[in-house]
Write an enzyme that holds these catalytic residues in place. Structure first.
Site, mmCIF file in Angstrom:
data_model
loop_
_atom_site.group_PDB
_atom_site.id
_atom_site.type_symbol
_atom_site.label_atom_id
_atom_site.label_comp_id
_atom_site.label_asym_id
_atom_site.label_seq_id
_atom_site.Cartn_x
_atom_site.Cartn_y
_atom_site.Cartn_z
ATOM 1 N N ASP A 49 1.063 -1.624 -0.005
ATOM 2 C CA ASP A 49 0.323 -0.219 -0.506
ATOM 3 C C ASP A 49 0.940 0.923 0.105
ATOM 4 O OD1 ASP A 49 1.433 -0.132 2.357
ATOM 5 O OD2 ASP A 49 -0.856 -0.024 3.565
ATOM 6 N N HIS A 50 2.040 1.320 0.836
ATOM 7 C CA HIS A 50 2.603 2.571 0.835
ATOM 8 C C HIS A 50 3.858 2.706 -1.042
ATOM 9 C CE1 HIS A 50 2.208 2.316 4.940
ATOM 10 N NE2 HIS A 50 3.006 3.431 5.308
ATOM 11 N N ASP B 198 3.473 -0.705 11.570
ATOM 12 C CA ASP B 198 2.457 1.297 11.308
ATOM 13 C C ASP B 198 2.568 1.634 12.513
ATOM 14 O OD1 ASP B 198 2.009 2.756 8.496
ATOM 15 O OD2 ASP B 198 0.167 2.664 10.072
ATOM 16 N N ARG C 86 -2.416 13.081 10.121
ATOM 17 C CA ARG C 86 -0.777 13.803 10.337
ATOM 18 C C ARG C 86 -0.055 14.354 9.332
ATOM 19 N NH1 ARG C 86 3.144 8.867 11.707
ATOM 20 N NH2 ARG C 86 1.575 8.337 13.996
ATOM 21 N N SER D 125 5.393 7.757 13.095
ATOM 22 C CA SER D 125 5.426 6.269 12.406
ATOM 23 C C SER D 125 6.563 5.893 13.183
ATOM 24 C CB SER D 125 5.489 6.767 10.931
ATOM 25 O OG SER D 125 6.805 5.777 10.258
ATOM 26 N N ARG E 70 8.561 3.574 11.399
ATOM 27 C CA ARG E 70 9.259 2.848 10.280
ATOM 28 C C ARG E 70 10.914 3.301 11.505
ATOM 29 N NH1 ARG E 70 9.306 9.167 7.608
ATOM 30 N NH2 ARG E 70 6.651 8.186 7.454
#
Length: 765
Positions: A108-109, A173, A457, A652, A654
């Site tokens: 999806d990213h 995520d 965000r 996030s 990450r």
């Protein structure tokens, strides 16, 4: 004659339609809670029931909210394509042939929004082919479910197919808490945490505190569930939920749809919460039935006593956002931070007072936060009112369906035709502009402008990489209305627009369907199950790739006292994971640590000069970029430290924001305070995450200092370390440093990373 007592575990219910042999384990929760209740002898919150219900060792586990580190057994794991690359590369190094917990990968990213869904998806499949091939083959090899590009956003897919009341999931995520809308403890983590669970190792979490949010009354009119979390964000701020689960309760919960509850939980990430959670109710059961999971709905009803808080349960903090939800106004939050909350009645005056750009250049609805069928139908009801008056959008307007199922359903029901008829662009079923995957062409970089989104965000440059873009977060309803007006000063509750007939009109309250009356249309089948024969599958990694790179283990600590470490950068102000490891075009390098490390801390503001990506090399005396200077030190065997401000690493999940400093030779990040996920990610990669015992001591460290870190030879839980800041004028300051490392995490540091420790134990087993 005695009869055996029926146990909840006697009923077998599959966790999902895709995993017929993986069952919901309510019996474990029941058994664990019997032990925990006997030990604690007090009523439990819902959060505690679900968390403690997943304890690895309920008998021996120390349980102290905000203090203990819990070892937990999550039910499942989920990764999106940007974080899955590094997670799978790490998992491959563990040398297991099957993931120990059900795991799914979601593409999806990596889909950039440019001109529209179909063409953008086709281009992404071609551009990212080697990454998708890697993820598909690795998923097939290790027994993972693979959701192909075009499937939808990870959190929407999880809600539609995998979330269930009382379950526990970790996802790579930060908006994984979306599944809290179905009563699941769902936590955003770094890839290393995901690897632990995939490898069969208990997941470690600091025992969360619990914040209770009491809701009374009934939501209605222009006010939506999004406005609940926008208001909560204004109250708790971006760090007010750190270390806590936000638990919603009270009679007002019944007025919220399941997907509305998911919206609230999703954006709980913006207040730093471990996760957010709602009690099981009929709205969840309705959603489960609508998504063809009636068996789970019935099973949850039978277990409902453990899917709600006990009476008289105690909370660490308690808030009421309003005395009655009917009094809650729609809110707009921003710009540049998601906790600057302004009610719609005051927003026009605030915009004028602060000089925010009046024209709304773009309105964007969708994303993982607000892309449900209900969201889309409410927005479409506003579009219909405008169409009846003969007006189109004044601003550019984009629609991002959350999943292929939502897209197919709104297409069948005519909503896409309505949106496009008013001038909207329907984007791919993906994250898109919400995460910076937006090839925006209507403004130049540096041009001051305003956009309004229904996303979650809005940090500087988050959506379009333009630091001058003022991004405001609102509900899809308010976003849609402002896009028709084309200006920030419009209040749809009170103000009028002019129709094509020249007559003024005012929007009536939006309306929509919680669930599609004709049921969901599943759309195209985009799921790849693991094959029966996995042994012959070859994982696709090209050794010459600039996007994928097999990992080399980090070196363990040498046992020496770190001395004369240069301060790489003293960061001033907000430093999110976007500042540390930028998204957007850098996403393509998420599987190649060497290449993506070229964005390390390029967005952080240097306290010395107020500039980004311009720091002084203490060896040469010259100024250069942060990654270049860090690499210069590393190549000469010099470790370095970063000095951070409050809530360092918010945003996030990450883990690249921890991997990159480690790869470039960093030893420690010393900050006033950390965001939860980032602090854990740093520890996992073998870095020291340390805090000033007195946050004011941040001011004692100078950007051109060299530092020693004393006390590591006796590194132990609860024992402070000392930083000696050596100034260029010959003076020095000794500063006390605190840390939250436990015994196991200290072993990660000594071994060089958590993964090194796992691999070492696997070899010795």
């Amino acid at each position: 004659m005695a009869t055996a007592t029926t146990r909840i575990g006697d009923t077998k219910v599959a966790m999902s339609a895709f995993e017929k042999d993986s069952f919901i384990n309510y019996q474990r929760i029941e058994d664990n809670l019997a032990v925990v209740r006997n030990r604690l002898k007090r009523p439990l919150t819902l959060s505690e029931k679900v968390v403690y219900g997943h304890l690895d060792d309920p008998h021996g586990q120390d349980i102290n909210r905000g203090v203990s580190y819990l070892k937990l057994r999550p039910d499942r794991v989920a990764c999106h394509d940007a974080t899955a690359q590094m997670a799978l590369l790490q998992f491959m190094s563990v040398s297991m042939d099957t993931a120990a917990a059900p795991t799914t990968i979601h593409c999806d990213h990596l889909i950039e929004a440019q001109i529209g869904g179909v063409k953008d998806l086709q281009r992404a499949i071609q551009t990212n082919k080697e990454v998708y091939d890697f993820l598909a083959t690795a998923s097939a090899k290790y027994g993972l479910g693979f959701w192909k590009p075009g499937s939808g956003i990870i959190h929407q897919i999880l809600l539609e197919n995998y979330a269930f009341p009382g379950g526990m999931i970790i996802g790579t995520d930060s908006h994984t808490p979306n599944a809290g809308g179905l009563g699941m403890v769902a936590c955003g983590v770094g890839g290393a945490d995901a690897v632990d669970v995939m490898a069969g190792i208990p997941w470690e979490l600091k025992c969360p505190k619990v914040i209770g949010v009491n809701l009374t009354g009934k939501i209605g009119g222009w006010t939506t569930p999004k406005d609940v979390i926008l208001k909560v964000a204004g109250i708790l701020t971006v760090k007010g939920g750190t270390g806590a689960i936000v638990e919603y309760k009270g009679p007002g919960v019944e007025s919220l749809s399941c997907t509305g509850m998911a919206t609230i939980c999703n954006m709980g990430a913006e207040i730093g919460a471990t996760t957010s959670l709602f009690p099981f109710n009929r709205r969840m059961a309705d959603y489960l039935q609508a998504t063809k999971r009636s068996d789970i709905a019935n099973y949850a009803k039978a277990f409902a006593h453990n899917l709600q808080a006990d009476e008289a349960a105690e909370y660490d903090e308690h808030i009421e956002i309003v005395s009655n939800l009917s009094e809650l106004e729609p809110h707009i939050n921003g710009p540049f931070t998601p906790d600057l909350a302004t009610p719609i009645s005051k927003f026009a005056s605030e915009a004028k007072k602060n000089g925010w750009p009046e024209e709304v250049k773009v309105g964007l609805i969708g994303s993982c936060t607000n892309s449900s069928y209900e969201d889309m139908t409410r927005s479409a009801s506003i579009v219909k009112q405008a169409a009846d008056r003969g007006i189109d959008f004044k601003s550019k307007f984009t629609v991002t369906p959350g999943s292929e199922q939502v897209r197919a359903t709104i297409a069948r029901d005519g909503l896409i035709d309505s949106f496009e008829g008013a001038g909207a662009i329907v984007l791919a079923n993906a994250c898109g502009p919400c995460i910076g995957q937006w090839d925006r062409q209507d403004v130049k970089k540096g041009e001051v402008n305003s956009i309004v989104t229904s996303y979650n965000r809005n940090f500087t440059g988050r959506n379009d990489a333009n630091p001058a873009t003022h991004a405001f977060v609102a509900s899809p309803d308010i976003t849609t209305a402002l896009a028709f007006a084309g200006r920030l000063s419009f209040n749809p509750l009170t103000d009028e627009l002019i129709g094509s007939d020249g007559k003024p009109f005012k929007f009536s309250d939006p309306s929509g369907n919680e669930l599609p009356p004709r049921g969901y249309d599943p759309g195209e089948d985009t799921f790849q199950p693991p094959p029966q024969d996995r042994a012959s599958v070859q994982v696709a990694i090209d050794p010459k790739s600039d996007r994928l790179q097999v990992l080399t283990p980090f070196k363990p600590w040498d046992g020496k006292t770190p001395s004369d470490l240069p301060v790489l950068i003293k960061v001033k102000g907000k430093c999110t994971t976007d500042h540390i490891s930028a998204g957007g075009p850098w996403l393509k390098y998420r599987g190649h640590l060497e290449n993506i490390s070229q964005n390390c801390l390029i967005g952080a503001i240097n306290a010395e000069n107020g500039e980004a990506n311009k720091i002084k090399n203490q060896i040469t005396g010259e100024y250069d970029g942060v990654p270049q200077t860090a690499a210069y030190y590393r190549e000469r065997g010099i470790n370095w430290v970063v000095i951070g401000d409050h809530n360092y690493g918010e945003g996030s999940s990450r883990e690249h924001a921890a991997l990159e400093p480690r790869f470039l030779g960093g030893l420690a990040i010393v900050a006033r305070s950390f965001a939860r996920i980032h602090e854990t990610n740093l520890k996992k990669q073998g870095m020291l995450a340390l805090t000033f015992t007195d946050p004011a001591d941040y001011d004692q460290v100078r950007p051109d200092d060299k530092v020693d870190i004393l006390g590591l030879e006796a590194f132990s839980p609860g024992k402070n370390l000392t930083l000696v800041a050596k100034h260029t004028d010959g003076t020095q300051d000794e500063i006390s440093l605190a840390h939250s490392f436990n015994e196991g995490q200290i072993e990660w540091f000594k071994a060089g990373s958590a993964l090194n420790l796992i691999a070492a134990k696997a070899k010795s087993a």
